[in-house]
Design a protein around this motif. Structure first.
Motif, PDB file in Angstrom:
ATOM      1  N   LEU A  19       0.767  -1.231   0.001  1.00 44.06           N
ATOM      2  CA  LEU A  19       0.048   0.138   0.041  1.00 44.06           C
ATOM      3  C   LEU A  19       1.007   1.267  -0.186  1.00 44.06           C
ATOM      4  O   LEU A  19       0.444   2.089  -0.638  1.00 44.06           O
ATOM      5  N   SER A 142      -6.440  -0.700  -1.237  1.00 43.61           N
ATOM      6  CA  SER A 142      -5.684  -0.287  -2.373  1.00 43.61           C
ATOM      7  C   SER A 142      -6.423   0.627  -3.456  1.00 43.61           C
ATOM      8  O   SER A 142      -5.907   1.435  -3.816  1.00 43.61           O
ATOM      9  N   VAL A 145      -6.513   4.023  -1.838  1.00 42.96           N
ATOM     10  CA  VAL A 145      -5.130   4.603  -1.836  1.00 42.96           C
ATOM     11  C   VAL A 145      -4.966   5.104  -3.128  1.00 42.96           C
ATOM     12  O   VAL A 145      -4.596   6.296  -3.175  1.00 42.96           O
TER      13      VAL A 145
END
Length: 444
Positions: A19, A142, A145
């Motif tokens: 990440l 994910s 992000v």
């Protein structure tokens, strides 16, 4: 918030490093995505050439997809992603250093190769870095992000362009400024490598043994004496295919169902979505900083909304959540295309990106769950190819329509294709929740 912190703590160290890598890479690539169209036009090229660059990126990706997918098996997932980052950086820095037409085409080709490698490796690596308890959260995190940091990158890109323009003594929307911005973005992409290289890639989980009856039914060494010659030839040809590809071909109907909705979305998206920055600039006169702030708002909102995907999936099922949220996004897209007021257009665009994209990670997670581990890079590659298929031709169609008729026909065509995709998703997978309940009540 407490639940999010607990889930973060539940992730393995490798997942957290992934990440972090994704966050740094996303910040860099978001700058390129925001300014790519504007940079090409600022360098004096036509919209037609811009459409060619978009097409080249996807065409190269399509032509090299199979070799790159096979290469992933030998390189390993982590190494393949590292190669993808290097290709992204090379393409971006080539754009910044040498803006001649032929080299811009080479730059687009490098970024197309990078996108394929990223598509076929990211989801399988996340599957290895997570378990049943953390998988939905890692996929959604994910996406959060990727989208949220993209928004922050867009916001910073406006200030970066202004600062570099002043330092160079040229306008903030000049080709020289955009080239300098891309040089910073290319260096930033390389900075995402250290946390990625620190990941210890888990070993592939061993496949469970097949029941004796199943093993007998698919015995590849069975004699062909009783089979027609053409069938024996087809069987031998089939067994020469890579094992992951054979695994997918044994379930052709499921594979086709999983690929059709992304294929339809790709055509709708390729006609319109890459050119929304041009749409807002030409229709409402937004400058670099305003565009950066606008797209930052879109991305941050989508990133936060994607974290609610697992909660909705727990109530509706993964694929029902995908269908419902994307269906809500279609009328919002039409409002965006018809709006004459800037704030109405912003509100519609914000609501659309949140509704349409918040459950997207669940689609990939569902596809990975339906696929054996050895075939996951192939499946995610096929999904990436399906999402990219429309970009082979649609960007050229889009730039042609923009020059002659404006954006209105593009909004209508995209809405129609999105609607068909939503109907297909519901038709194929709408009974997912009911099937899960039946399995729970009547275990085998």
């Amino acid at each position: 918030m407490h639940q999010v912190i607990e889930r973060w703590r539940g992730l393995e160290t490798g997942a957290r490093r992934y990440l972090l890598h994704l966050a740094i890479l996303t910040l860099s690539l978001s700058v390129v995505v925001l300014y790519y169209n504007l940079a090409v036009l600022a360098l004096g090229y036509s919209r037609g050439f811009l459409g060619i660059l978009q097409t080249v990126t996807q065409a190269i990706a399509a032509l090299l997809s199979l070799p790159l997918w096979l290469g992933v098996q030998r390189l390993g997932l982590r190494t393949a992603i590292a190669v993808s980052v290097a290709l992204y950086a090379a393409g971006i820095l080539l754009f910044a250093a040498f803006p001649q037409a032929a080299l811009l085409v080479c730059s687009a080709a490098l970024m197309g190769m990078a996108s394929v490698l990223m598509q076929v490796t990211a989801a399988p690596l996340m599957m290895r870095l997570s378990d049943d308890a953390t998988r939905d959260y890692l996929f959604s995190a994910s996406a959060a992000v990727a989208v949220g940091l993209s928004g922050i990158g867009n916001l910073g890109a406006g200030f970066l362009a202004d600062a570099l323009g002043r330092a160079l003594g040229v306008p903030a929307d000049s080709g020289e400024t955009y080239r300098a911005v891309f040089a910073v973005a290319g260096i930033g992409a390389l900075a995402s490598l250290p946390p990625l290289l620190l990941i210890r890639e888990p070993m592939r989980a061993p496949a469970p043994p097949l029941p004796e009856s199943a093993a007998t039914s698919i015995n590849v060494d069975a004699p062909f004496d009783s089979a027609p010659s053409w069938l024996a030839f087809a069987r031998r040809w089939f067994e020469r295919l890579p094992t992951p590809l054979r695994t997918l071909l044994r379930k052709p109907i499921l594979t086709a169902k999983l690929l059709l909705p992304p294929f339809l979305i790709s055509w709708g998206a390729a006609l319109l979505i890459p050119y929304l920055n041009l749409y807002f600039r030409e229709r409402f006169g937004l400058d670099n900083r305003a565009l950066g702030a606008l797209f930052a708002g879109f991305d941050v909102a989508t990133g936060l909304a994607s974290l609610t995907g697992p909660a909705l999936a727990a109530r509706l099922g993964k694929m029902r959540t995908v269908a419902v949220t994307r269906a809500i996004g279609v009328p919002l897209l039409l409002i965006l295309g018809a709006a004459s007021d800037l704030w109405l257009a912003i509100a519609a665009a914000l609501a659309r990106v949140v509704a349409f994209n918040m459950a997207a990670p669940l689609y990939d997670a569902y596809a990975m769950e339906q696929t054996e581990e050895s075939a996951r890079p192939f499946m995610i590659g096929l999904l990436g190819a399906a999402y990219s298929a429309g970009f082979l031709i649609a960007p050229l169609i889009s730039t042609f329509v923009q020059e002659r008729y404006g954006f209105s026909p593009l909004f209508a065509a995209t809405a129609i294709l999105y609607t068909i995709s939503v109907v297909a998703t519901w038709w194929f997978f709408g009974n997912e929740r009911r099937q899960v309940r039946q399995k729970t009540r009547c275990p085998p």
